[in-house]
Design an enzyme around this catalytic site. Structure first.
Site, short mmCIF file in Angstrom:
data_model
loop_
_atom_site.label_atom_id
_atom_site.label_comp_id
_atom_site.label_asym_id
_atom_site.label_seq_id
_atom_site.Cartn_x
_atom_site.Cartn_y
_atom_site.Cartn_z
N GLY A 75 0.77 -1.23 0.00
CA GLY A 75 0.00 0.00 0.00
C GLY A 75 0.80 1.28 0.00
N GLU A 125 4.17 -6.86 0.70
CA GLU A 125 3.54 -7.07 -0.60
C GLU A 125 3.33 -5.75 -1.35
OE1 GLU A 125 1.01 -10.97 0.94
OE2 GLU A 125 0.01 -9.05 0.68
N ARG A 165 2.15 -0.89 -6.18
CA ARG A 165 2.27 0.43 -6.81
C ARG A 165 3.67 1.01 -6.67
NH1 ARG A 165 -2.14 3.71 -6.91
NH2 ARG A 165 -2.94 2.57 -5.10
N ARG A 182 -8.30 5.44 -13.29
CA ARG A 182 -8.09 5.91 -11.92
C ARG A 182 -8.66 7.31 -11.64
NH1 ARG A 182 -3.78 6.85 -9.80
NH2 ARG A 182 -4.31 6.12 -7.73
N TYR A 234 -11.05 7.03 -8.47
CA TYR A 234 -10.51 7.52 -7.20
C TYR A 234 -10.23 9.02 -7.18
CZ TYR A 234 -9.20 2.55 -7.34
OH TYR A 234 -9.21 1.20 -7.49
N CYS A 259 -16.98 7.98 -24.74
CA CYS A 259 -18.30 8.60 -24.72
C CYS A 259 -18.80 8.81 -23.30
CB CYS A 259 -19.28 7.73 -25.51
SG CYS A 259 -18.83 7.55 -27.24
N GLU A 260 -18.02 9.55 -22.52
CA GLU A 260 -18.37 9.90 -21.15
C GLU A 260 -17.86 11.31 -20.90
OE1 GLU A 260 -19.80 7.89 -18.78
OE2 GLU A 260 -19.85 6.06 -19.98
#
Length: 418
Positions: free
Chosen positions: A236, A278, A281, A317, A321, A348-349
């Site tokens: 994280g 772990e 990113r 992302r 987020y 198309c957004e």
């Protein structure tokens, strides 16, 4: 801004280079959008994280960027893989990772994943009340138990994982019960696992979680006579995606996590555990740059829209987020930045906006934009929205380039239709 780019990034005149290769030349040869991954940055980060945990273990969070060539590179650096699906397990195995080099996760593991873990002798992190029995039935030998200790991380709510009510892990009473069940079933209960969230900008939440973890293990010792040999502290660690972001060095956070766990266990009268981490990113995020070609430029009252040939299909992302990015004009990098624009995707957004505001040399059709810090959770989350094929990915180092994921084609998409 160059601090956000990989170690090998440089500006020569007005042109950006990555891994000793001109970004425009890469785009011309391999097309756009193109994800460029710097091998030197990945290797340097992997070595720093390994050093930070001493005699512990580091497993790459494969969900950040599942790619066989990348996993093989990390294996060369002594990094294993944390996998959470049969697909990710297959990627890891194709990279030559087996057994103790793997950790199998998931809050809803199916029979295929558990059987795959058993087949390669990989430890499984138990994450549901009935998973000890399921793991035993599948022939799994070694397990850890994921415990949720009620710490709210200061990050986006969608990527918090250690709070009360999380879909991940088990609260202490249930976690203790599954440890007991695993022991009764003859499974080798190696240790415990925690994870408080992703894109962490400080150590506070993780430190509190580790202290509570040591207390939980002490309770297991007192009630069950069992002591965890392994403390898997998850990952994280955050990175900077935008000049205004703050994020401590990942290796410093890793070192602090390992030190806190060792001290916490000793203070509870427990033997020091083997530390597992772990990170995902932080291993690949800054190593990646996405190259886009500018199409239409619309100068409207109060806003200029610069459209590129990708968007939310290769990087969702910002929509998921509220992630912030920046961009560099890759062939005009030394020109004066004289216009603040918004970079829109091609989909198309109305919400398909990669960057709300960025200062660039007055953009024009055909410009190449380089968006840094896109190595993690872009290709991993890419989709075929609007029938758009997913990008290619190349690995660069010392003037050499290697395609490590071929560009999809429309024919690839049609091949799945019936």
């Amino acid at each position: 801004m160059l601090d956000l780019f990989p170690d090998s990034a440089a500006i020569d005149g007005s042109r950006l280079s990555l891994g000793g290769l001109d970004a425009e030349a890469l785009a011309d040869k391999h097309g756009t959008p193109l994800v460029v991954l710097c091998e030197d940055t990945v290797r340097a980060t992997a070595r720093a994280l390994r050093e930070a945990v001493g005699d512990g273990r580091v497993f790459f969070g494969t969900k950040a960027l599942p790619n066989v060539a990348l996993l093989r590179l990390l294996r060369e650096e002594g990094i294993g893989a944390d996998v959470a699906s049969a697909g990710e397990l297959a990627f890891a195995r194709a990279a030559g990772l087996e057994g103790a080099d793997l950790v199998v996760h998931g809050n809803n593991k199916d029979a295929a994943l558990l059987a795959g873990a058993a087949a390669v002798g990989a430890p499984v992190v138990l994450d549901a009340p009935d998973e000890a029995q399921l793991a035993a039935d599948a022939g799994v030998g070694q397990v850890l138990v994921r415990v949720t200790l009620g710490v709210d991380a200061d990050t986006h709510e969608a990527i918090r994982t250690g709070h009360h009510g999380s879909k991940f892990g088990l609260p202490p009473d249930q976690a203790r019960a599954i440890v007991a069940e695993a022991l009764d079933l003859g499974l080798e209960a190696m240790g415990v696992h925690v994870h408080v969230g992703s894109q962490l900008e400080d150590f506070d939440a993780q430190a509190e979680t580790i202290v509570r973890l040591a207390s939980f293990v002490a309770g297991c010792r007192d009630e069950l006579g069992w002591v965890a040999q392994v403390a898997d502290l998850g990952g994280g660690f955050g990175i900077r995606h935008h000049p205004a972001d703050r994020a401590p060095d990942a290796a410093e956070l890793a070192h602090a996590a390992a030190r806190t766990a060792r001290l916490g266990f000793v203070e509870e009268g427990l033997p020091q555990p083997e530390i597992w981490l772990e990170p995902g990113r932080s291993v690949v995020g800054r190593a990646g740059v996405t190259l886009y070609r500018v199409g239409s430029v619309k100068r409207l009252p109060g806003r200029t829209w610069v459209a590129v040939d990708g968007g939310m299909s290769d990087n969702p992302r910002p929509q998921l987020y509220g992630a912030r990015y920046t961009a560099l004009s890759a062939a005009r990098a030394s020109e004066a930045v004289d216009e603040v624009v918004s970079v829109a995707g091609m989909h198309c957004e109305s919400g398909d906006v990669l960057i709300d505001d960025v200062a660039l040399p007055s953009p024009r059709r055909g410009d190449l934009l380089a968006v840094p810090a896109t190595g993690a959770y872009t290709m991993a989350m890419a989709s075929n929205y609007n029938g758009v094929p997913r990008p290619a990915m190349v690995l660069v180092r010392d003037g050499d380039v290697r395609v490590i994921r071929a560009r999809e084609t429309v024919e690839d998409l049609l091949r799945q239709e019936r």
